[in-house]
Design a protein around this motif. Structure first.
Motif: not given
Length: 297
Positions: A197-205, A238-246
């Motif tokens: 899958w494309a990287g931007h689909q990561w959160t859906q997965l 539960a929500d997850r948290w990412l850095t701006a770089t991620d």
């Protein structure tokens, strides 16, 4: 009759408290470990050639000028690359020798491509051999070692969880290129190379993976007659948290744009150890809206 898989990945799973796969009659490996063994053998020739390119201390980025006669005098020698190449040749040669001896077939020529093709023709036989566990362990460790030597710090791997494709017992991991122009993040399955899958689909997965994990937990809890499943859903949601770089890497967006969108749309954030982390859900919603507008425009 089926049994418990003896493959390297399933042994790792058992050590982590997860169930190993089940084998088919006549095999010592489950389907996923069988596919990993095949994929690993198929990858080794390319990794062998990649290690050749870094023997002189260069990096495999497509920018190195090929020269004849080996590294230039005085150039740094990459001992790790030489060791990895020798290990790949040794491992493929040893397993090919075992196959040729026990199956009474002509041994292949000792070239990296010929050895790999020979073994690929006999992976079914290896999957049923008493030494199948050792084969999966050696090949898996060799792939990891050679990849680290040939592509140091170019790809960051993030373990995500079980594959979401029905019937697949592989594991998903995210690959985030670091310092490789033109590369994009992706999510891949370690059992089936077609599951990508494309990287931007990561959160859906990640949400699908969480749903699968919650369902498995609930099923296990119900069978055991406990009430632990009630705690699974909140944990998965539960929500997850990412850095701006991620976020920048996952959505292939400049970091400055990430900061601007986070400020304009007031993404939830929190600070930890001097770093700012943004809500994955808010970022996903924002970039999903932008993608939809782009499609409509």
């Amino acid at each position: 009759m089926t049994g418990t898989c003896e493959g390297h990945e399933c042994r790792v799973r058992e050590a982590g408290g997860r169930a190993a796969g089940r084998t088919a009659a006549g095999y010592r490996l489950c389907g996923a470990c069988h596919r990993r063994l095949t994929l690993g053998i198929r990858q080794l020739p390319d990794l062998y050639r990649d290690c050749e390119q870094v023997l002189g201390g260069a990096s495999v980025k497509g920018l190195r000028e090929r020269t004849s006669g080996g590294p230039l005098p005085g150039a740094p020698f990459n001992a790790a690359a030489a060791e990895a190449r020798a290990a790949i040749m040794g491992v493929l040669g040893a397993w090919s020798g075992l196959v040729a001896q026990e199956r009474r077939v002509a041994p292949p020529q000792r070239t990296i491509g010929t050895l790999s093709v020979f073994l690929l023709r006999h992976t079914d036989w290896l999957a049923g051999h008493p030494a199948a566990a050792e084969a999966t362990r050696e090949v898996a460790r060799l792939v990891v070692k050679a990849r680290r030597v040939a592509h140091p710090e170019q790809v960051r791997r993030i373990a995500l969880g079980a594959c979401v494709e029905p019937g697949c017992d592989g594991r998903l991991f995210g690959t985030v290129p670091v310092g490789v122009p033109g590369s994009h993040p992706a999510v891949r399955c370690d059992a089936d190379p077609l599951h990508v899958w494309a990287g931007h689909q990561w959160t859906q997965l990640r949400r699908l993976i969480g749903g699968v994990s919650t369902a498995n937990t609930a099923s296990t809890a119900s069978t055991a007659g406990t009430a632990k499943a009630a705690d699974a859903a909140p944990a998965a949601a539960a929500d997850r948290w990412l850095t701006a770089t991620d976020i920048s890497r996952l959505w292939n967006t400049p970091v400055g744009t990430v900061y601007r969108l986070a400020s304009e749309q007031r993404w939830r954030r929190h600070h930890r150890s001097g770093r700012t982390y943004y809500s994955e859900a808010d970022a996903h919603e924002c970039f999903s809206r932008r993608a939809e507008r782009s499609r409509q425009g």
